[in-house]
Design a protein around this motif. Structure first.
Motif, PDB file in Angstrom:
ATOM      1  N   ARG A 124       0.711  -1.352  -0.119  1.00  0.00           N
ATOM      2  CA  ARG A 124       0.038  -0.023  -0.091  1.00  0.00           C
ATOM      3  C   ARG A 124       0.976   1.320  -0.117  1.00  0.00           C
ATOM      4  N   ALA A 125       2.046   1.198   0.757  1.00  0.00           N
ATOM      5  CA  ALA A 125       2.654   2.248   0.966  1.00  0.00           C
ATOM      6  C   ALA A 125       3.456   2.802  -0.219  1.00  0.00           C
ATOM      7  N   ARG A 126       4.025   1.570  -1.214  1.00  0.00           N
ATOM      8  CA  ARG A 126       4.963   2.280  -2.294  1.00  0.00           C
ATOM      9  C   ARG A 126       4.014   3.009  -3.173  1.00  0.00           C
ATOM     10  N   PRO A 127       3.030   2.537  -3.634  1.00  0.00           N
ATOM     11  CA  PRO A 127       2.208   3.475  -4.729  1.00  0.00           C
ATOM     12  C   PRO A 127       1.898   4.935  -4.066  1.00  0.00           C
ATOM     13  N   GLU A 128       1.559   4.846  -2.728  1.00  0.00           N
ATOM     14  CA  GLU A 128       1.231   6.356  -2.110  1.00  0.00           C
ATOM     15  C   GLU A 128       2.503   7.194  -2.365  1.00  0.00           C
ATOM     16  N   ILE A 129       3.659   6.434  -1.830  1.00  0.00           N
ATOM     17  CA  ILE A 129       4.899   7.279  -1.969  1.00  0.00           C
ATOM     18  C   ILE A 129       5.457   7.814  -3.170  1.00  0.00           C
ATOM     19  N   ASP A 130       5.172   6.873  -4.368  1.00  0.00           N
ATOM     20  CA  ASP A 130       5.394   7.371  -5.480  1.00  0.00           C
ATOM     21  C   ASP A 130       4.418   8.409  -6.268  1.00  0.00           C
ATOM     22  N   ARG A 131       3.183   8.368  -5.450  1.00  0.00           N
ATOM     23  CA  ARG A 131       2.391   9.323  -6.010  1.00  0.00           C
ATOM     24  C   ARG A 131       2.665  10.868  -5.575  1.00  0.00           C
ATOM     25  N   ARG A 132       3.330  10.664  -4.148  1.00  0.00           N
ATOM     26  CA  ARG A 132       3.804  11.791  -3.676  1.00  0.00           C
ATOM     27  C   ARG A 132       5.053  12.731  -4.382  1.00  0.00           C
ATOM     28  N   ILE A 133       6.142  11.646  -4.660  1.00  0.00           N
ATOM     29  CA  ILE A 133       7.158  11.883  -5.247  1.00  0.00           C
ATOM     30  C   ILE A 133       6.993  12.559  -6.453  1.00  0.00           C
TER      31      ILE A 133
END
Length: 293
Positions: free
Chosen positions: A247-256
């Protein structure tokens, strides 16, 4: 180790401790530490830098040798205000190279969007941001904060530097004996009873009553005009604050993706404290980003 020197600076009503490495006339590089850390934490990276830099690293309010606020909570906006004052003192009117780790990375990214003209190049080390929140969480969060005020938190004490070292190595098993011994002398100090206490205001452990609004943070990140180097540790687990890894990886990528001019890098064989685990690789990454410009 490269020698450092201490300076004490009045910043918005508090006595701030600022650590310096390098010549005063060398190019400036500002470094911002994370939660429950201190400026001396950057020593190992500074030792590995090949270029002559004037590294300027404050202990945030309520950490290290900086004065404590005396309030019940540390508002995130205060870090932005303190950083603005520090940059105005050391580099008035000039764009700066700014690096931040973890909480310091979050402060740096927010500031770079609020004051885009003040940043030449930005390096974010594992400053992912906090979990998303919803307005419905506000009543419970305020209640939790009020409950915390009734029983103020305290810092655990230790018998001596060896116990402090063991505590640091428990959190980060990659930490060598030599580095743990150095950090213990800056991360903690003996109290009046001879016990060693972490140099951090216990109030930092109180939950913030103010919810983290991802949309507001992203609105600031979208205003960043400086080139950004986003650095992660290959073996980090800091994403756990955002849920499962899937769940975290897509959210982090979205923020980047909200940052216009961003380059990403990963440091192998390193945990969240990547500046302790792989200072040489990190220093090379930093200078490859900064030096051509």
């Amino acid at each position: 180790m490269k020698p450092s020197r201490s300076e004490y600076l009045p910043v918005r009503g508090l006595r701030y401790h600022v650590r310096h490495w390098g010549r005063e006339d060398a190019p400036k590089l500002f470094m911002l530490h994370g939660w429950m850390d201190v400026a001396a934490s950057f020593q190992f990276v500074v030792d590995c830098l090949q270029q002559d830099w004037h590294v300027i690293a404050p202990d945030w309010r309520g950490y290290g040798l900086s004065q404590r606020s005396g309030s019940d909570s540390y508002w995130f906006a205060d870090y932005l205000g303190d950083l603005d004052a520090i940059l105005d003192h050391y580099a008035p009117g000039a764009p700066v190279n700014l690096l931040g780790h973890s909480m310091g990375g979050n402060v740096a990214c927010m500031y770079a969007g609020v004051r885009p003209e003040r940043i030449a190049r930005l390096i974010n080390l594992e400053g992912f941001g906090m979990p998303p929140t919803k307005p419905q969480q506000a009543p419970g969060r305020y209640a939790q904060w009020l409950d915390g005020l009734r029983q103020p938190p305290a810092m655990r004490s230790y018998a001596g530097p060896a116990e402090v070292m063991a505590r640091l190595q428990k959190t980060n098993p990659r930490l060598t004996e030599e580095r743990a011994a150095f950090l213990a002398q800056h991360w903690a100090a003996p109290n009046a009873a001879g016990r060693w206490e972490i140099l951090g205001d216990p109030a930092h452990k109180l939950i913030s009553p103010v919810l983290y609004h991802v949309d507001e943070a992203q609105a600031c990140w979208e205003e960043i005009v400086a080139p950004v180097l986003w650095v992660e540790a290959a073996d980090t687990d800091i994403w756990r604050w955002l849920g499962s890894k899937e769940r975290a990886r897509p959210e982090i990528d979205r923020r980047i993706a909200t940052i216009a001019h961003v380059t990403t890098a990963s440091i192998p064989d390193a945990s969240h404290m990547l500046h302790h685990d792989q200072p040489q690789l990190l220093a090379e990454c930093i200078e490859a980003f900064l030096l051509p410009h």
